[in-house]
Design a protein around this motif. Structure first.
Motif, mmCIF file in Angstrom:
data_model
loop_
_atom_site.group_PDB
_atom_site.id
_atom_site.type_symbol
_atom_site.label_atom_id
_atom_site.label_comp_id
_atom_site.label_asym_id
_atom_site.label_seq_id
_atom_site.Cartn_x
_atom_site.Cartn_y
_atom_site.Cartn_z
ATOM 1 N N LYS A 1 0.836 -1.197 0.000
ATOM 2 C CA LYS A 1 0.000 0.000 0.000
ATOM 3 C C LYS A 1 0.872 1.249 0.000
ATOM 4 C CE LYS A 1 -3.640 2.366 2.616
ATOM 5 N NZ LYS A 1 -4.588 2.271 3.748
ATOM 6 N N VAL A 2 0.416 2.260 -0.742
ATOM 7 C CA VAL A 2 1.084 3.556 -0.786
ATOM 8 C C VAL A 2 0.131 4.607 -0.236
ATOM 9 C CG1 VAL A 2 2.171 5.303 -2.224
ATOM 10 C CG2 VAL A 2 2.452 2.875 -2.792
ATOM 11 N N LEU A 3 0.604 5.381 0.723
ATOM 12 C CA LEU A 3 -0.172 6.493 1.271
ATOM 13 C C LEU A 3 0.247 7.767 0.554
ATOM 14 C CD1 LEU A 3 -2.190 7.411 3.512
ATOM 15 C CD2 LEU A 3 -0.175 7.963 4.888
ATOM 16 N N LEU A 4 -0.743 8.497 0.042
ATOM 17 C CA LEU A 4 -0.493 9.759 -0.640
ATOM 18 C C LEU A 4 -1.147 10.878 0.154
ATOM 19 C CD1 LEU A 4 -1.427 7.419 -2.959
ATOM 20 C CD2 LEU A 4 -0.418 9.150 -4.443
ATOM 21 N N ILE A 5 -0.391 11.906 0.487
ATOM 22 C CA ILE A 5 -0.901 13.024 1.274
ATOM 23 C C ILE A 5 -1.113 14.230 0.373
ATOM 24 C CG2 ILE A 5 -0.435 14.624 3.179
ATOM 25 C CD1 ILE A 5 1.268 12.453 4.462
ATOM 26 N N THR B 1 -3.210 19.614 -7.020
ATOM 27 C CA THR B 1 -2.374 18.660 -6.272
ATOM 28 C C THR B 1 -3.057 17.300 -6.230
ATOM 29 O OG1 THR B 1 -1.476 20.457 -4.916
ATOM 30 C CG2 THR B 1 -1.216 18.224 -4.070
ATOM 31 N N HIS B 2 -4.362 17.314 -6.018
ATOM 32 C CA HIS B 2 -5.126 16.062 -6.028
ATOM 33 C C HIS B 2 -5.057 15.396 -7.397
ATOM 34 C CE1 HIS B 2 -8.282 13.175 -5.079
ATOM 35 N NE2 HIS B 2 -8.857 13.509 -6.216
ATOM 36 N N LEU B 3 -5.139 16.193 -8.459
ATOM 37 C CA LEU B 3 -5.051 15.639 -9.813
ATOM 38 C C LEU B 3 -3.719 14.932 -10.029
ATOM 39 C CD1 LEU B 3 -6.556 18.192 -12.376
ATOM 40 C CD2 LEU B 3 -7.142 15.781 -12.111
ATOM 41 N N ALA B 4 -2.636 15.576 -9.612
ATOM 42 C CA ALA B 4 -1.313 14.983 -9.783
ATOM 43 C C ALA B 4 -1.185 13.680 -8.993
ATOM 44 C CB ALA B 4 -0.236 15.975 -9.358
ATOM 45 N N LEU B 5 -1.631 13.696 -7.749
ATOM 46 C CA LEU B 5 -1.554 12.496 -6.921
ATOM 47 C C LEU B 5 -2.455 11.382 -7.470
ATOM 48 C CD1 LEU B 5 -1.556 14.059 -3.337
ATOM 49 C CD2 LEU B 5 0.405 13.191 -4.623
ATOM 50 N N GLU C 1 -2.257 -1.105 -3.520
ATOM 51 C CA GLU C 1 -3.369 -0.365 -2.930
ATOM 52 C C GLU C 1 -2.910 1.070 -2.667
ATOM 53 O OE1 GLU C 1 -6.126 -0.378 1.155
ATOM 54 O OE2 GLU C 1 -4.692 -2.014 0.766
ATOM 55 N N THR C 2 -3.817 2.028 -2.834
ATOM 56 C CA THR C 2 -3.472 3.427 -2.576
ATOM 57 C C THR C 2 -4.547 4.083 -1.712
ATOM 58 O OG1 THR C 2 -4.598 4.323 -4.542
ATOM 59 C CG2 THR C 2 -2.297 3.622 -4.811
ATOM 60 N N GLU C 3 -4.132 5.112 -1.000
ATOM 61 C CA GLU C 3 -5.060 5.947 -0.237
ATOM 62 C C GLU C 3 -4.555 7.383 -0.289
ATOM 63 O OE1 GLU C 3 -6.999 6.590 4.245
ATOM 64 O OE2 GLU C 3 -5.522 4.990 3.900
ATOM 65 N N ILE C 4 -5.426 8.276 -0.767
ATOM 66 C CA ILE C 4 -5.093 9.697 -0.773
ATOM 67 C C ILE C 4 -5.756 10.345 0.433
ATOM 68 C CG2 ILE C 4 -5.239 11.879 -2.019
ATOM 69 C CD1 ILE C 4 -5.328 10.332 -4.616
ATOM 70 N N VAL C 5 -4.949 10.963 1.284
ATOM 71 C CA VAL C 5 -5.447 11.622 2.488
ATOM 72 C C VAL C 5 -5.299 13.124 2.311
ATOM 73 C CG1 VAL C 5 -5.196 11.880 4.981
ATOM 74 C CG2 VAL C 5 -4.773 9.670 3.908
ATOM 75 N N GLU D 1 -0.604 7.281 11.978
ATOM 76 C CA GLU D 1 -1.120 5.931 12.226
ATOM 77 C C GLU D 1 -1.357 5.166 10.933
ATOM 78 O OE1 GLU D 1 -4.573 6.678 14.557
ATOM 79 O OE2 GLU D 1 -3.434 7.203 16.365
ATOM 80 N N LYS D 2 -1.693 5.872 9.871
ATOM 81 C CA LYS D 2 -1.936 5.212 8.584
ATOM 82 C C LYS D 2 -0.661 4.599 8.018
ATOM 83 C CE LYS D 2 -5.964 7.993 7.229
ATOM 84 N NZ LYS D 2 -6.902 6.849 7.072
#
Length: 207
Positions: free
Chosen positions: A2-6, A16-20, A33-37, A73-74
């Protein structure tokens, strides 16, 4: 894996959201798996150097009134990190800097050895300076920095304009390809053979 994207922009669905998101789509094609926070628009306090997180061995910041600990925590479930920020006056968003500094100082063990990448979104200038600033903490945390075909910079001012930066979007995809490749190399067996490191020997120039 999993990759966390902030998303370090106050605009949840901005450039910024578009790029991520472009990076996340590529990572997912590789089976990750990815998660954008989104850090949101509420204040993120800066570190006040109280040292309580370490003195009490909390594994988190003593202040729990913003997103810092929740994002830290993520990282328990994440194998890599991507931090994106708009560029303000040649620098990353101040909230992103406060967040990263507090997370790394209070919960650094969650980040060590995990690949990382910074993404900067800019109207015109200052992106390279902001990009360098964002990469420096990764180096201090022994986090392998994931490269691309160019610096991880995307251009756009108004919401949605980043999608028109074809080279910037390609840079995001290449960075994500490289991150997926590196993660698979690291985790090709159940117990990654991380380097053994010497105990830290801090030295002050003033004695």
């Amino acid at each position: 894996m999993k990759v966390l994207l902030i998303n370090g922009s106050p605009r949840k669905n901005g450039n910024t959201h578009l790029a991520l998101s472009e990076a996340a789509k590529t990572l997912e094609k590789h089976g990750l798996e990815t998660e954008i926070v989104h850090i949101g628009v509420k204040a993120v306090r800066g570190c006040i150097a109280c040292g309580q997180c370490r003195a009490k061995q909390l594994g988190r910041c003593v202040f729990d009134d913003d997103v810092c600990n929740r994002i830290s925590e993520k990282m328990d479930a994440a194998d890599a990190l991507i931090v994106g920020s708009p560029v303000y006056y040649g620098q990353p968003n101040g909230s992103v800097l406060s967040l990263v500094q507090r997370m790394f100082f209070s919960a650094g063990d969650k980040f060590v050895n995990k690949p990382a990448a910074a993404v900067c979104v800019c109207r015109r200038g200052g992106a390279t300076a902001a990009f360098q600033t964002m990469n420096m903490p990764f180096m201090m945390m022994n986090m392998p920095i994931v490269t691309s075909q160019y610096w991880n910079i995307v251009y756009g001012r108004e919401e949605g304009q980043a999608a028109l930066d074809s080279e910037g979007m390609q840079t995001m995809r290449t960075m994500a390809d490289n991150m997926a490749w590196l993660l698979k190399k690291i985790h090709c067996n159940e117990n990654p053979n991380y380097p053994e490191r010497e105990p830290w020997q801090p030295m002050h120039f003033i004695r």
